[in-house]
Write an enzyme that holds these catalytic residues in place. Structure first.
Site, mmCIF file in Angstrom:
data_model
loop_
_atom_site.group_PDB
_atom_site.id
_atom_site.type_symbol
_atom_site.label_atom_id
_atom_site.label_comp_id
_atom_site.label_asym_id
_atom_site.label_seq_id
_atom_site.Cartn_x
_atom_site.Cartn_y
_atom_site.Cartn_z
ATOM 1 N N TRP A 291 0.851 -1.199 0.000
ATOM 2 C CA TRP A 291 0.000 0.000 0.000
ATOM 3 C C TRP A 291 0.882 1.243 0.000
ATOM 4 O O TRP A 291 1.962 1.253 0.621
ATOM 5 C CB TRP A 291 -0.887 0.009 1.258
ATOM 6 C CG TRP A 291 -2.305 -0.417 1.001
ATOM 7 C CD1 TRP A 291 -3.384 0.393 0.848
ATOM 8 C CD2 TRP A 291 -2.814 -1.756 0.884
ATOM 9 N NE1 TRP A 291 -4.523 -0.359 0.634
ATOM 10 C CE2 TRP A 291 -4.202 -1.672 0.646
ATOM 11 C CE3 TRP A 291 -2.227 -3.021 0.925
ATOM 12 C CZ2 TRP A 291 -5.011 -2.797 0.478
ATOM 13 C CZ3 TRP A 291 -3.029 -4.141 0.760
ATOM 14 C CH2 TRP A 291 -4.407 -4.008 0.536
ATOM 15 N N ASP B 285 1.142 3.484 3.455
ATOM 16 C CA ASP B 285 1.693 2.557 4.441
ATOM 17 C C ASP B 285 3.198 2.414 4.232
ATOM 18 O O ASP B 285 3.991 2.496 5.179
ATOM 19 C CB ASP B 285 1.065 1.160 4.308
ATOM 20 C CG ASP B 285 -0.406 1.135 4.658
ATOM 21 O OD1 ASP B 285 -1.189 1.785 3.938
ATOM 22 O OD2 ASP B 285 -0.780 0.470 5.644
ATOM 23 N N TYR C 292 -7.481 -10.959 -0.420
ATOM 24 C CA TYR C 292 -7.942 -9.565 -0.434
ATOM 25 C C TYR C 292 -8.925 -9.322 -1.574
ATOM 26 O O TYR C 292 -8.759 -9.840 -2.680
ATOM 27 C CB TYR C 292 -6.753 -8.605 -0.579
ATOM 28 C CG TYR C 292 -7.171 -7.150 -0.497
ATOM 29 C CD1 TYR C 292 -7.431 -6.558 0.740
ATOM 30 C CD2 TYR C 292 -7.330 -6.383 -1.647
ATOM 31 C CE1 TYR C 292 -7.834 -5.224 0.821
ATOM 32 C CE2 TYR C 292 -7.733 -5.043 -1.573
ATOM 33 C CZ TYR C 292 -7.987 -4.477 -0.338
ATOM 34 O OH TYR C 292 -8.383 -3.159 -0.256
ATOM 35 N N GLY D 189 -7.491 7.410 2.386
ATOM 36 C CA GLY D 189 -6.858 6.593 3.431
ATOM 37 C C GLY D 189 -7.757 6.440 4.648
ATOM 38 O O GLY D 189 -7.567 5.557 5.461
ATOM 39 N N ASP E 222 -11.052 5.588 4.849
ATOM 40 C CA ASP E 222 -12.094 5.096 3.942
ATOM 41 C C ASP E 222 -13.545 5.378 4.348
ATOM 42 O O ASP E 222 -14.351 5.773 3.523
ATOM 43 C CB ASP E 222 -11.928 3.588 3.751
ATOM 44 C CG ASP E 222 -10.505 3.185 3.411
ATOM 45 O OD1 ASP E 222 -9.638 4.062 3.262
ATOM 46 O OD2 ASP E 222 -10.249 1.977 3.294
ATOM 47 N N ARG F 157 -15.402 -2.692 10.642
ATOM 48 C CA ARG F 157 -15.132 -2.427 9.227
ATOM 49 C C ARG F 157 -16.221 -1.555 8.602
ATOM 50 O O ARG F 157 -17.284 -1.364 9.185
ATOM 51 C CB ARG F 157 -15.061 -3.773 8.471
ATOM 52 C CG ARG F 157 -13.889 -4.661 8.822
ATOM 53 C CD ARG F 157 -12.565 -4.151 8.316
ATOM 54 N NE ARG F 157 -12.521 -3.955 6.868
ATOM 55 C CZ ARG F 157 -11.508 -3.401 6.218
ATOM 56 N NH1 ARG F 157 -10.448 -2.970 6.876
ATOM 57 N NH2 ARG F 157 -11.538 -3.241 4.901
ATOM 58 N N TRP G 127 -12.407 4.124 10.762
ATOM 59 C CA TRP G 127 -12.073 5.554 10.786
ATOM 60 C C TRP G 127 -13.215 6.397 11.353
ATOM 61 O O TRP G 127 -13.283 7.598 11.130
ATOM 62 C CB TRP G 127 -11.707 6.031 9.373
ATOM 63 C CG TRP G 127 -10.388 5.479 8.892
ATOM 64 C CD1 TRP G 127 -10.194 4.375 8.116
ATOM 65 C CD2 TRP G 127 -9.072 5.970 9.189
ATOM 66 N NE1 TRP G 127 -8.843 4.157 7.886
ATOM 67 C CE2 TRP G 127 -8.131 5.126 8.536
ATOM 68 C CE3 TRP G 127 -8.573 7.055 9.934
ATOM 69 C CZ2 TRP G 127 -6.753 5.325 8.601
ATOM 70 C CZ3 TRP G 127 -7.194 7.246 9.998
ATOM 71 C CH2 TRP G 127 -6.307 6.399 9.341
ATOM 72 N N GLU H 230 -3.763 -2.502 14.193
ATOM 73 C CA GLU H 230 -4.099 -1.517 13.162
ATOM 74 C C GLU H 230 -4.641 -0.234 13.805
ATOM 75 O O GLU H 230 -4.238 0.866 13.460
ATOM 76 C CB GLU H 230 -5.153 -2.117 12.213
ATOM 77 C CG GLU H 230 -5.452 -1.269 10.995
ATOM 78 C CD GLU H 230 -6.437 -1.950 10.034
ATOM 79 O OE1 GLU H 230 -6.994 -3.019 10.403
ATOM 80 O OE2 GLU H 230 -6.651 -1.404 8.935
HETATM 81 O O1 LIG Z 1 -9.638 -1.317 3.961
HETATM 82 C C1 LIG Z 1 -8.974 -1.491 2.938
HETATM 83 O O2 LIG Z 1 -9.146 -2.475 2.207
HETATM 84 C C2 LIG Z 1 -7.901 -0.516 2.526
HETATM 85 C C3 LIG Z 1 -8.219 -0.001 1.133
HETATM 86 O O3 LIG Z 1 -7.175 0.803 0.674
HETATM 87 O O4 LIG Z 1 -7.779 0.642 3.378
HETATM 88 C C4 LIG Z 1 -7.265 0.597 4.703
HETATM 89 O O5 LIG Z 1 -6.069 -0.135 4.816
HETATM 90 C C5 LIG Z 1 -4.932 0.372 4.103
HETATM 91 C C6 LIG Z 1 -3.758 -0.557 4.397
HETATM 92 O O6 LIG Z 1 -3.328 -0.395 5.724
HETATM 93 C C7 LIG Z 1 -4.653 1.826 4.497
HETATM 94 O O7 LIG Z 1 -3.671 2.355 3.661
HETATM 95 C C8 LIG Z 1 -5.910 2.688 4.397
HETATM 96 O O8 LIG Z 1 -5.633 3.964 4.902
HETATM 97 C C9 LIG Z 1 -7.078 2.060 5.144
HETATM 98 O O9 LIG Z 1 -6.880 2.143 6.530
#
Ligand SMILES: O=C(O)[C@@H](CO)O[C@H]1O[C@H](CO)[C@@H](O)[C@H](O)[C@@H]1O
Length: 475
Positions: free
Chosen positions: A80, A83, A128, A209, A211, A244, A398, A441
């Site tokens: 990512w 990240d 994923y 970021g 989401d 989530r 978030w 996380e």
């Molecule tokens: O939930 C997801 O599938 C991803 C999609 O990009 O986002 C989260 O997870 C990513 C990987 O940690 C972060 O970069 C994002 O900010 C967010 O917290």
């Protein structure tokens, strides 16, 4: 929470020794037997910090996929964008060459138009969704997504360059990365601010970021759900659904992806056709700060004309940031570009203009006062959303939880504006969360409990790059 002097008072449960199991999603307190540093002469009070650092190192090593680091096993099996830029700060404390490599791997996926994608699918993974075959097609899977994320990389490059021990390596790598960073920052100016307002647009909640931030509720609600192909979410196989985004959000996330895919992610079209277009505080604050750091690098590398070009962006953005400040609320707010309205939600992104250095002294004072009020409402800060809001959800991603990376950014900003005590308070909260609940996380600000993915790379990186320096009596 008392100021940082209390960092040496470590919660008893944090002393418990537990095995390091990379796949043990349930382990909250993870302290590694055998990994404890028993160097003579080291004060016992720092044992928990040493354990955290050792665990952080093990997490980065375990999540290393050969030059790039996945955020967490299973849940996020690819590279990512932001990240990696943050994780590189952690790697720098262990191996500078590896830190530079993290960035090189990210930029190896840069598009011709300058975009640096939000995910790079280096190797296939079944864990994923949505993976490469959704971003492209089953017949022609894409190697990356077609959207971006907050541009942290230039901030990291400056730090690695300035603080690196191996100066020769730093000079070589900074020179190589500079044109790539510049191309990405220019892409932001053209693709995401075609009318030259000074602030860039974010076209997908995944780009922000953050989401499922409450700030996106209204603009996302205005995105019609298209008849998209049926899909199965994989995130819910790794993490409790209460932590989530909801299904109605995912339907819209996917609708946007399919609409963008239909025009081949053409950056000259997306801005105009996206039914979601916001001025995101996080992206703009990170970009502003990254532009300051890129300008600094330009000067270091003797690129004076480029430094002037960046000055132009910064000047314009500085003025435009004021349009995001809600004086009555004492907070900055994101904006819906399609309705022209400021978005009511007060989120932790509202403090990030401090990290950018774009707030005035008066605005900074209001932000500090707001932050103090928020911290007084919870056990551990910083909550990602106003804890006094009716729809505050301390567990859901978030929409309430604490994120160590955001705490680092806000702390950096608080210090720059002279709010040392408040910075120490946030540092102490973050440290205690990690010591007591492991490297996760995110964290529930009301109970402190760890949430989301476990053994998480960017949280480990923050421990190595930030808390290791902060968690001393000197603070
Ligand atoms: O939930 C997801 O599938 C991803 C999609 O990009 O986002 C989260 O997870 C990513 C990987 O940690 C972060 O970069 C994002 O900010 C967010 O917290």
């Amino acid at each position: 929470m008392a100021p940082v002097a209390c960092l040496t008072t470590v919660p008893a449960e944090a002393q418990a020794h537990q095995s390091f199991h990379a796949n043990d999603a349930a382990s909250a307190v993870v302290v590694i037997p055998g990994a404890i540093n028993t160097d003579k002469g080291v004060n016992d009070e720092y044992e928990p910090l040493k354990n955290l650092l050792e665990l952080s190192k093990q997490i980065l090593t375990e999540n290393d996929r050969g030059g790039y680091t996945i955020p967490a096993k299973g849940l996020y099996p690819y590279q990512w964008n932001w990240d990696s830029a943050l994780v590189a700060l952690g790697w720098a404390t262990l191996d500078e060459g590896r830190a530079w490599q993290e960035l090189e791997m990210l930029f190896s996926a840069q598009w011709e138009d300058g975009l640096v994608p939000h995910i790079v699918f280096h190797k296939p993974s079944p864990t994923y969704f949505p993976g490469p075959e959704i971003w492209g097609s089953v017949e022609q899977p894409m190697g990356t997504t077609g959207i971006t994320q907050p541009p942290v990389a230039a901030i990291t490059v400056r730090k690695l360059y300035e603080e690196g021990v191996n100066k020769e390596l730093a000079m070589q790598k900074a020179k190589e990365l500079f044109p790539k960073l510049l191309a990405w920052h220019r892409w932001f100016q053209t693709a995401r601010d075609p009318h030259g307002t000074g602030l860039v647009a974010t076209l997908h909640p995944w780009e922000s970021g953050m989401d499922n931030s409450p700030a996106w509720d209204e603009p996302l609600h205005n995105v019609p759900v298209d008849p998209i192909p049926p899909y199965v979410r994989k995130d819910l196989g790794h993490v409790d659904s209460a932590m989530r985004p909801k299904q109605e959000e995912y339907d819209r996330f996917l609708t946007l992806v399919y609409r963008f895919r239909a025009v081949n992610y053409d950056c000259t079209k997306l801005y105009f056709l996206s039914p979601f277009r916001v001025t995101d505080l996080c992206t703009n604050a990170v970009l502003y700060r990254a532009n300051l750091d890129l300008r600094w690098l330009a000067t270091e590398l003797g690129e004076n004309e480029i430094a002037e070009e960046i000055d132009g962006w910064v000047e314009k953005a500085h003025k435009a940031f004021d349009t995001l400040y809600d004086a009555k609320a004492g907070m900055y707010k994101s904006k819906d570009q399609l309705t022209g309205k400021l978005l009511a939600a007060k989120t932790s992104a509202g403090f990030l203009p401090l990290f950018a250095r774009v707030a005035s002294a008066e605005q900074a004072a209001s932000l500090a006062a707001t932050l103090e009020r928020w911290l007084d409402c919870v056990k551990s800060g910083i909550p990602s959303y106003d804890p006094e809001a009716a729809n505050f959800e301390p567990l859901r991603y978030w929409r309430g939880p604490v994120w160590a990376i955001i705490n680092w950014m806000i702390t950096d900003g608080l210090r720059a504006y002279g709010y040392e005590d408040l910075a120490c308070r946030v540092e102490a909260d973050t440290y205690e969360l990690l010591v007591s609940h492991g490297i996760s996380e995110y964290y529930n600000p009301v109970t402190g409990a760890a949430a989301g993915g476990k053994l998480f790379s960017w949280t480990a990186a923050m421990c190595l790059a930030w808390l290791s320096k902060a968690a001393t009596p000197a603070c």
